[in-house]
Motif scaffolding. Sequence first.
Motif, PDB file in Angstrom:
ATOM      1  N   THR A  78       0.669  -1.532   0.108  1.00 27.58           N
ATOM      2  CA  THR A  78       0.054   0.118  -0.256  1.00 27.58           C
ATOM      3  C   THR A  78       0.763   1.355  -0.237  1.00 27.58           C
ATOM      4  OG1 THR A  78      -0.120   0.957   2.763  1.00 27.58           O
ATOM      5  CG2 THR A  78      -1.809  -1.240   0.996  1.00 27.58           C
ATOM      6  N   SER A  79       0.062   2.383  -0.675  1.00 25.54           N
ATOM      7  CA  SER A  79       0.645   3.268  -0.417  1.00 25.54           C
ATOM      8  C   SER A  79       1.389   3.745   1.245  1.00 25.54           C
ATOM      9  CB  SER A  79       0.298   4.718  -0.739  1.00 25.54           C
ATOM     10  OG  SER A  79      -0.480   3.687  -2.532  1.00 25.54           O
ATOM     11  N   ARG A  80       0.817   4.330   1.920  1.00 18.97           N
ATOM     12  CA  ARG A  80       0.471   4.681   3.461  1.00 18.97           C
ATOM     13  C   ARG A  80       1.954   3.291   3.812  1.00 18.97           C
ATOM     14  NH1 ARG A  80      -3.679   5.257   7.850  1.00 18.97           N
ATOM     15  NH2 ARG A  80      -2.021   6.852   9.582  1.00 18.97           N
ATOM     16  N   LYS A  82       4.014   2.050   2.350  1.00 18.37           N
ATOM     17  CA  LYS A  82       5.456   2.259   1.265  1.00 18.37           C
ATOM     18  C   LYS A  82       6.686   3.434   2.107  1.00 18.37           C
ATOM     19  CE  LYS A  82       3.945   0.634  -3.162  1.00 18.37           C
ATOM     20  NZ  LYS A  82       4.806  -0.798  -3.765  1.00 18.37           N
ATOM     21  N   ASP A 132       2.649   7.944  -7.190  1.00 19.06           N
ATOM     22  CA  ASP A 132       1.995   7.363  -7.672  1.00 19.06           C
ATOM     23  C   ASP A 132       0.826   7.376  -6.882  1.00 19.06           C
ATOM     24  OD1 ASP A 132       1.645   5.022  -8.907  1.00 19.06           O
ATOM     25  OD2 ASP A 132       1.842   4.025  -6.437  1.00 19.06           O
ATOM     26  N   ALA A 133       0.754   7.443  -5.436  1.00 15.84           N
ATOM     27  CA  ALA A 133      -0.654   7.512  -4.465  1.00 15.84           C
ATOM     28  C   ALA A 133      -1.143   8.727  -4.796  1.00 15.84           C
ATOM     29  CB  ALA A 133      -0.281   8.269  -3.088  1.00 15.84           C
ATOM     30  N   LYS A 136      -3.369   7.122  -7.353  1.00 16.63           N
ATOM     31  CA  LYS A 136      -4.160   6.684  -6.823  1.00 16.63           C
ATOM     32  C   LYS A 136      -5.509   6.677  -6.575  1.00 16.63           C
ATOM     33  CE  LYS A 136      -1.237   2.208  -6.661  1.00 16.63           C
ATOM     34  NZ  LYS A 136       0.144   1.185  -6.087  1.00 16.63           N
ATOM     35  N   GLY A 137      -5.458   7.822  -6.105  1.00 15.06           N
ATOM     36  CA  GLY A 137      -6.687   8.732  -4.662  1.00 15.06           C
ATOM     37  C   GLY A 137      -6.029   8.476  -4.017  1.00 15.06           C
ATOM     38  N   ASP A 138      -5.006   7.695  -3.308  1.00 18.50           N
ATOM     39  CA  ASP A 138      -4.222   7.167  -1.699  1.00 18.50           C
ATOM     40  C   ASP A 138      -3.788   8.797  -0.419  1.00 18.50           C
ATOM     41  OD1 ASP A 138      -4.851   4.805  -2.564  1.00 18.50           O
ATOM     42  OD2 ASP A 138      -2.447   4.195  -2.495  1.00 18.50           O
ATOM     43  N   ILE A 139      -3.897   9.413  -1.696  1.00 19.35           N
ATOM     44  CA  ILE A 139      -3.900  11.569  -0.874  1.00 19.35           C
ATOM     45  C   ILE A 139      -4.295  12.235  -2.205  1.00 19.35           C
ATOM     46  CG2 ILE A 139      -1.609  10.018   0.484  1.00 19.35           C
ATOM     47  CD1 ILE A 139      -0.085  11.675  -1.699  1.00 19.35           C
ATOM     48  N   TRP A 183       2.760  11.116   7.016  1.00 21.74           N
ATOM     49  CA  TRP A 183       1.191  10.659   6.034  1.00 21.74           C
ATOM     50  C   TRP A 183       0.112  11.928   5.855  1.00 21.74           C
ATOM     51  CZ3 TRP A 183       0.405   7.642   2.719  1.00 21.74           C
ATOM     52  CH2 TRP A 183      -1.512   6.630   2.794  1.00 21.74           C
ATOM     53  N   CYS A 187      -1.567  13.932   3.845  1.00 22.90           N
ATOM     54  CA  CYS A 187      -3.155  14.039   3.238  1.00 22.90           C
ATOM     55  C   CYS A 187      -3.612  15.267   3.186  1.00 22.90           C
ATOM     56  CB  CYS A 187      -4.214  13.133   3.764  1.00 22.90           C
ATOM     57  SG  CYS A 187      -3.463  11.134   3.566  1.00 22.90           S
TER      58      CYS A 187
END
Length: 201
Positions: A78-80, A82, A132-133, A136-139, A183, A187
Amino acid sequence: MKVRGDTKGRIETAALKLFVDKGVAETSIRDIALAVGFSDGALYRHYASKDELVWCMFKASFESYARITADIAASEATSRGKIAAMVQNFCNLFDEDSRLFRFLMLVQHGQLDRVTPEMANPVETVRGVIADAMTKGDIPPGDADLATAMVMGIILQTATFKGYGRIQQPLGAVGPVLAEACWKTLCVPQTSPRQSIASKG
């Protein structure tokens, strides 16, 4: 720094200690030669100048850190995960060889201009994970370079405080705290409320 048993390894080990403890500008080739038990001429047979010695030491360690960082990031799904693993890794690297870590921070401003695109680069590895995060919409989306600068700032300023003795505990112990701070920083949307209102208008 991985200590080699050859002559160059001895030179670089002695130089690393002098550069960090005394300062690069304040350390002469003669100082290094004396520390190794060489004449100036003997040392020049291995390195044409102090600048070449600094660059060789920086390049080898910079690329080693990059490879380690890339492997650490690749091991997480996962992005988090990593981000957390990379932050913890930087902290562990400091604890394992604080003198080498401090050397890299000390000389980076004079060496980063010599880093070429094909060289392994730990900062680019971090940037790639962040970009990349975002994809992907993770952040939240934003400027990946700005986000990378903020993350690296959290890590490197903490390492600087540790190097000056302002932080007593090992950096590895505060790795999870730094990872959480990084993180949370990622965010935070890079667009301010005022900018968001203006863009809607």
